[in-house]
Design a protein around this motif. Structure first.
Motif, PDB file in Angstrom:
ATOM      1  N   VAL A   1      90.546 -41.676 -57.639  1.00 12.13           N
ATOM      2  CA  VAL A   1      90.783 -42.317 -56.350  1.00 12.13           C
ATOM      3  C   VAL A   1      89.563 -43.164 -56.032  1.00 12.13           C
ATOM      4  CG1 VAL A   1      92.318 -40.556 -55.416  1.00 12.13           C
ATOM      5  CG2 VAL A   1      89.889 -40.369 -55.018  1.00 12.13           C
ATOM      6  N   ALA A   2      89.759 -44.242 -55.274  1.00 13.50           N
ATOM      7  CA  ALA A   2      88.659 -45.128 -54.898  1.00 13.50           C
ATOM      8  C   ALA A   2      88.532 -45.147 -53.387  1.00 13.50           C
ATOM      9  CB  ALA A   2      88.920 -46.548 -55.411  1.00 13.50           C
ATOM     10  N   VAL A   3      87.291 -45.177 -52.913  1.00 13.45           N
ATOM     11  CA  VAL A   3      87.022 -45.219 -51.486  1.00 13.45           C
ATOM     12  C   VAL A   3      85.921 -46.254 -51.256  1.00 13.45           C
ATOM     13  CG1 VAL A   3      85.354 -43.322 -51.597  1.00 13.45           C
ATOM     14  CG2 VAL A   3      86.528 -43.785 -49.463  1.00 13.45           C
ATOM     15  N   GLU A   4      86.004 -46.979 -50.138  1.00 11.81           N
ATOM     16  CA  GLU A   4      84.995 -47.979 -49.823  1.00 11.81           C
ATOM     17  C   GLU A   4      83.731 -47.302 -49.326  1.00 11.81           C
ATOM     18  OE1 GLU A   4      86.660 -50.818 -47.122  1.00 11.81           O
ATOM     19  OE2 GLU A   4      88.222 -51.386 -48.529  1.00 11.81           O
ATOM     20  N   VAL A   5      82.568 -47.761 -49.792  1.00 15.31           N
ATOM     21  CA  VAL A   5      81.285 -47.215 -49.374  1.00 15.31           C
ATOM     22  C   VAL A   5      80.319 -48.354 -49.130  1.00 15.31           C
ATOM     23  CG1 VAL A   5      81.533 -45.021 -50.603  1.00 15.31           C
ATOM     24  CG2 VAL A   5      80.470 -46.958 -51.762  1.00 15.31           C
ATOM     25  N   ASP A   6      79.288 -48.061 -48.361  1.00 19.03           N
ATOM     26  CA  ASP A   6      78.202 -48.988 -48.137  1.00 19.03           C
ATOM     27  C   ASP A   6      77.240 -48.858 -49.320  1.00 19.03           C
ATOM     28  OD1 ASP A   6      76.157 -50.566 -47.241  1.00 19.03           O
ATOM     29  OD2 ASP A   6      75.687 -49.350 -45.476  1.00 19.03           O
ATOM     30  N   ALA A   7      76.936 -49.941 -49.988  1.00 20.26           N
ATOM     31  CA  ALA A   7      76.091 -49.906 -51.180  1.00 20.26           C
ATOM     32  C   ALA A   7      74.726 -49.276 -50.915  1.00 20.26           C
ATOM     33  CB  ALA A   7      75.920 -51.309 -51.752  1.00 20.26           C
ATOM     34  N   SER A   8      74.241 -49.375 -49.678  1.00 18.68           N
ATOM     35  CA  SER A   8      72.935 -48.828 -49.380  1.00 18.68           C
ATOM     36  C   SER A   8      72.950 -47.300 -49.234  1.00 18.68           C
ATOM     37  CB  SER A   8      72.398 -49.442 -48.087  1.00 18.68           C
ATOM     38  OG  SER A   8      73.214 -49.075 -47.000  1.00 18.68           O
ATOM     39  N   SER A   9      74.133 -46.698 -49.226  1.00 16.18           N
ATOM     40  CA  SER A   9      74.203 -45.249 -49.044  1.00 16.18           C
ATOM     41  C   SER A   9      74.419 -44.493 -50.352  1.00 16.18           C
ATOM     42  CB  SER A   9      75.312 -44.883 -48.059  1.00 16.18           C
ATOM     43  OG  SER A   9      76.582 -45.184 -48.610  1.00 16.18           O
ATOM     44  N   VAL A  10      74.294 -45.163 -51.488  1.00 18.01           N
ATOM     45  CA  VAL A  10      74.455 -44.475 -52.763  1.00 18.01           C
ATOM     46  C   VAL A  10      73.196 -44.626 -53.612  1.00 18.01           C
ATOM     47  CG1 VAL A  10      76.957 -44.701 -52.829  1.00 18.01           C
ATOM     48  CG2 VAL A  10      75.572 -46.459 -53.862  1.00 18.01           C
ATOM     49  N   VAL A  11      72.924 -43.603 -54.403  1.00 21.14           N
ATOM     50  CA  VAL A  11      71.798 -43.607 -55.339  1.00 21.14           C
ATOM     51  C   VAL A  11      72.305 -43.126 -56.679  1.00 21.14           C
ATOM     52  CG1 VAL A  11      70.021 -43.243 -53.575  1.00 21.14           C
ATOM     53  CG2 VAL A  11      71.073 -41.275 -54.683  1.00 21.14           C
ATOM     54  N   PRO A  12      71.654 -43.541 -57.780  1.00 24.53           N
ATOM     55  CA  PRO A  12      72.081 -43.023 -59.095  1.00 24.53           C
ATOM     56  C   PRO A  12      71.944 -41.503 -59.124  1.00 24.53           C
ATOM     57  CG  PRO A  12      70.631 -44.904 -59.351  1.00 24.53           C
ATOM     58  CD  PRO A  12      70.612 -44.548 -57.889  1.00 24.53           C
ATOM     59  N   ALA A  13      72.924 -40.847 -59.720  1.00 27.51           N
ATOM     60  CA  ALA A  13      72.913 -39.381 -59.789  1.00 27.51           C
ATOM     61  C   ALA A  13      72.166 -38.916 -61.034  1.00 27.51           C
ATOM     62  CB  ALA A  13      74.344 -38.857 -59.800  1.00 27.51           C
TER      63      ALA A  13
ATOM     64  N   VAL B   1      77.077 -42.163 -59.439  1.00 24.63           N
ATOM     65  CA  VAL B   1      76.246 -42.242 -58.237  1.00 24.63           C
ATOM     66  C   VAL B   1      76.590 -41.100 -57.284  1.00 24.63           C
ATOM     67  CG1 VAL B   1      75.968 -44.754 -58.359  1.00 24.63           C
ATOM     68  CG2 VAL B   1      77.856 -43.798 -57.051  1.00 24.63           C
ATOM     69  N   GLU B   2      75.694 -40.882 -56.322  1.00 26.92           N
ATOM     70  CA  GLU B   2      75.908 -39.880 -55.284  1.00 26.92           C
ATOM     71  C   GLU B   2      75.698 -40.547 -53.935  1.00 26.92           C
ATOM     72  OE1 GLU B   2      74.218 -35.550 -53.793  1.00 26.92           O
ATOM     73  OE2 GLU B   2      73.508 -36.401 -55.669  1.00 26.92           O
ATOM     74  N   VAL B   3      76.581 -40.265 -52.984  1.00 24.24           N
ATOM     75  CA  VAL B   3      76.460 -40.793 -51.629  1.00 24.24           C
ATOM     76  C   VAL B   3      75.385 -39.976 -50.911  1.00 24.24           C
ATOM     77  CG1 VAL B   3      77.655 -41.266 -49.461  1.00 24.24           C
ATOM     78  CG2 VAL B   3      78.866 -41.514 -51.632  1.00 24.24           C
ATOM     79  N   THR B   4      74.429 -40.662 -50.273  1.00 26.45           N
ATOM     80  CA  THR B   4      73.290 -39.976 -49.660  1.00 26.45           C
ATOM     81  C   THR B   4      73.392 -39.821 -48.154  1.00 26.45           C
ATOM     82  OG1 THR B   4      72.102 -42.073 -49.488  1.00 26.45           O
ATOM     83  CG2 THR B   4      71.703 -40.732 -51.469  1.00 26.45           C
ATOM     84  N   GLU B   5      74.325 -40.528 -47.507  1.00 25.19           N
ATOM     85  CA  GLU B   5      74.440 -40.427 -46.052  1.00 25.19           C
ATOM     86  C   GLU B   5      75.867 -40.664 -45.609  1.00 25.19           C
ATOM     87  OE1 GLU B   5      73.015 -44.855 -44.776  1.00 25.19           O
ATOM     88  OE2 GLU B   5      71.449 -43.461 -45.408  1.00 25.19           O
TER      89      GLU B   5
END
Length: 174
Positions: A162-174, A128-132
């Motif tokens: 490494v793992a980082v917490e993200v908001d699920a709504s800010s990622v899209v499939p790459a 996935v890629e973070v969009t925002e």
């Protein structure tokens, strides 16, 4: 899982990122020696509180013990291999380059002030890629451990992440 590639680097192996396996506890020495030789290097580190009998001190530790990253042309590999503390350039049969995107994503995670923790390397999952937000553009493996959601940024060649917490709504499939 889709693989992250770096076609220009893989074609001609000119100034690519490579993982260097180091002698035990020689990561900082390798970083210094590469810098002295004008070779671009990257040693991801984390500060930890260490305690001795008489005091506590914050000490810099390598994020991936036993590894340092360097960007160079394979024509110049002798200078890298002759650096004190370098065991070898990581690869199956020959040195294998690390895609620039993996190094850039790792740097972005480490430099933006977001909390992260080491995470076991995961081969399965969705790229996935973070969009925002401050991590916009970071690509990694998205995994769900109930809540919060986690983005795992991997260096595939050395099987570290490494793992980082993200908001699920800010990622899209790459």
């Amino acid at each position: 899982m889709q693989e992250i590639t770096n076609s220009n680097c893989e074609r001609n192996l000119d100034h690519c990122w490579f993982a260097l396996q180091t002698r035990s506890r020689h990561e900082k020495i390798v970083r210094h020696e590469l810098a002295v030789r004008n070779i671009e290097q990257f040693l991801p580190t984390v500060n930890r509180l260490s305690q001795w009998k008489d005091r506590k001190k914050e000490v810099e530790f390598p994020l991936f013990p036993g590894y340092c990253f360097a960007r160079f042309s394979l024509d110049n590999r002798l200078a890298v291999l002759q650096s004190p503390g370098v065991v070898h350039i990581v690869g199956a049969l020959r040195p294998e380059p690390i895609p620039d995107l993996e190094i850039e994503s790792l740097r972005k995670v480490l430099n933006n002030g977001t909390r992260y923790k080491l995470h076991p390397y995961i081969k399965e999952g969705c790229l996935v890629e973070v969009t925002e937000g401050p991590m916009q553009g970071v690509k990694g493996i998205f995994m769900r451990q109930a809540r919060p959601y986690r983005l795992v940024v991997s260096i595939n060649l050395i099987q570290r992440a490494v793992a980082v917490e993200v908001d699920a709504s800010s990622v899209v499939p790459a």
